[in-house]
Write a protein that holds these residues in place. Structure first.
Motif, mmCIF file in Angstrom:
data_model
loop_
_atom_site.group_PDB
_atom_site.id
_atom_site.type_symbol
_atom_site.label_atom_id
_atom_site.label_comp_id
_atom_site.label_asym_id
_atom_site.label_seq_id
_atom_site.Cartn_x
_atom_site.Cartn_y
_atom_site.Cartn_z
ATOM 1 N N SER A 72 0.816 -1.209 0.000
ATOM 2 C CA SER A 72 0.000 0.000 0.000
ATOM 3 C C SER A 72 0.850 1.258 0.000
ATOM 4 C CB SER A 72 -0.924 0.011 1.223
ATOM 5 O OG SER A 72 -1.640 1.212 1.268
ATOM 6 N N ARG A 73 0.338 2.287 -0.680
ATOM 7 C CA ARG A 73 0.949 3.602 -0.641
ATOM 8 C C ARG A 73 0.069 4.566 0.156
ATOM 9 N NH1 ARG A 73 2.856 4.452 -6.974
ATOM 10 N NH2 ARG A 73 4.260 2.668 -7.085
ATOM 11 N N ALA A 74 -0.858 4.020 0.912
ATOM 12 C CA ALA A 74 -1.767 4.859 1.682
ATOM 13 C C ALA A 74 -0.990 5.703 2.675
ATOM 14 C CB ALA A 74 -2.781 3.986 2.415
ATOM 15 N N SER A 75 -1.406 6.940 2.805
ATOM 16 C CA SER A 75 -0.767 7.835 3.761
ATOM 17 C C SER A 75 -1.245 7.524 5.172
ATOM 18 C CB SER A 75 -1.106 9.283 3.428
ATOM 19 O OG SER A 75 -2.490 9.530 3.635
ATOM 20 N N ASP A 76 -0.540 8.048 6.159
ATOM 21 C CA ASP A 76 -0.963 7.871 7.538
ATOM 22 C C ASP A 76 -2.375 8.413 7.739
ATOM 23 O OD1 ASP A 76 1.468 6.741 8.132
ATOM 24 O OD2 ASP A 76 2.327 8.573 8.991
ATOM 25 N N GLU A 77 -2.693 9.528 7.084
ATOM 26 C CA GLU A 77 -4.012 10.126 7.239
ATOM 27 C C GLU A 77 -5.090 9.235 6.635
ATOM 28 O OE1 GLU A 77 -7.069 12.633 8.317
ATOM 29 O OE2 GLU A 77 -5.005 12.438 9.038
ATOM 30 N N GLU A 78 -4.832 8.632 5.479
ATOM 31 C CA GLU A 78 -5.818 7.741 4.870
ATOM 32 C C GLU A 78 -6.098 6.544 5.765
ATOM 33 O OE1 GLU A 78 -5.355 8.200 0.073
ATOM 34 O OE2 GLU A 78 -3.766 7.149 1.140
ATOM 35 N N ILE A 79 -5.053 5.992 6.353
ATOM 36 C CA ILE A 79 -5.233 4.875 7.276
ATOM 37 C C ILE A 79 -6.013 5.338 8.496
ATOM 38 C CG2 ILE A 79 -4.039 3.269 8.812
ATOM 39 C CD1 ILE A 79 -1.751 3.248 6.725
#
Length: 208
Positions: A72-79
């Motif tokens: 995943s390339r999800a950002s901390d905020e997306e998580i």
């Protein structure tokens, strides 16, 4: 226990947002409600993303909606937003796909110049003051609290796939504006703008 009064085949909002007809958020919630009641209770009591991180089920939701994976390339905020969603969904009792969220909470016929006090059976379940406050709420703890209040206002019955999609995309630089526009048109029973109705999934790549 979770029920689906709308059905996968007739839930128009799910068709738009999920061409496959599947909703990871809904399936996750069904499993949550069939599992250990203590997990759901702890998620309802959670007051932060750190609290949610203590529950593997919340992390599982982040995985399922595409915010977390080995590659995943999800950002901390997306998580973090996905963890917030787990806290919101823990308050849902029943899925009803017959209406979108603000179709259920808002005016039943076009508001026009009418006052809520004179609207009778057409009056919204969610007051105009509360709706305006909700529409301007920013992501983070204020949004979690606002969505939880909304779920309670609707007695725990909501369109789960749509609620999840809109929560996850509330502050997105492009999708967020469409979410708010859809909510406003639905709230005032003004129909759905073509730009929203025709938006299937061209830039909406996440699963809810």
């Amino acid at each position: 226990m979770m029920t689906d009064s709308g059905g996968a085949a007739t839930d128009s909002s799910r068709r738009v947002q999920h061409p496959s007809g599947e909703s990871p958020a809904l399936s996750w919630l069904v499993e949550l409600q069939r599992g250990d009641a203590g997990v759901r209770a702890r998620l309802r009591r959670a007051r932060s993303r750190v609290d949610a991180l203590m529950e593997p089920k919340a992390i599982q939701l982040a995985q399922r909606v595409g915010r977390l994976s080995k590659s995943s390339r999800a950002s901390d905020e997306e998580i973090g937003v996905a963890l917030d969603l787990a806290r919101v969904l823990a308050h849902v009792k029943t899925h009803d796909g017959a209406k979108r969220v603000m179709e259920q909470a808002g005016w039943q016929t076009f508001a026009g110049d009418r006052r809520e006090s004179d609207a009778g059976k057409d009056a919204p379940a969610l007051s105009g003051i509360r709706f305006r406050r909700l529409l301007t709420t920013e992501a983070g703890e204020p949004l979690v609290a606002a969505f939880v209040r909304l779920v309670r206002q609707l007695k725990g019955t909501v369109n789960v796939p749509e609620l999840a999609w809109d929560f996850l995309n509330w502050s997105h630089p492009t999708r967020g504006a469409r979410v708010r526009s859809k909510w406003a048109f639905d709230y005032f029973a003004a129909g759905t703008p073509a730009s929203i109705a025709n938006n299937t999934s061209t830039d909406d790549e996440g699963n809810t």
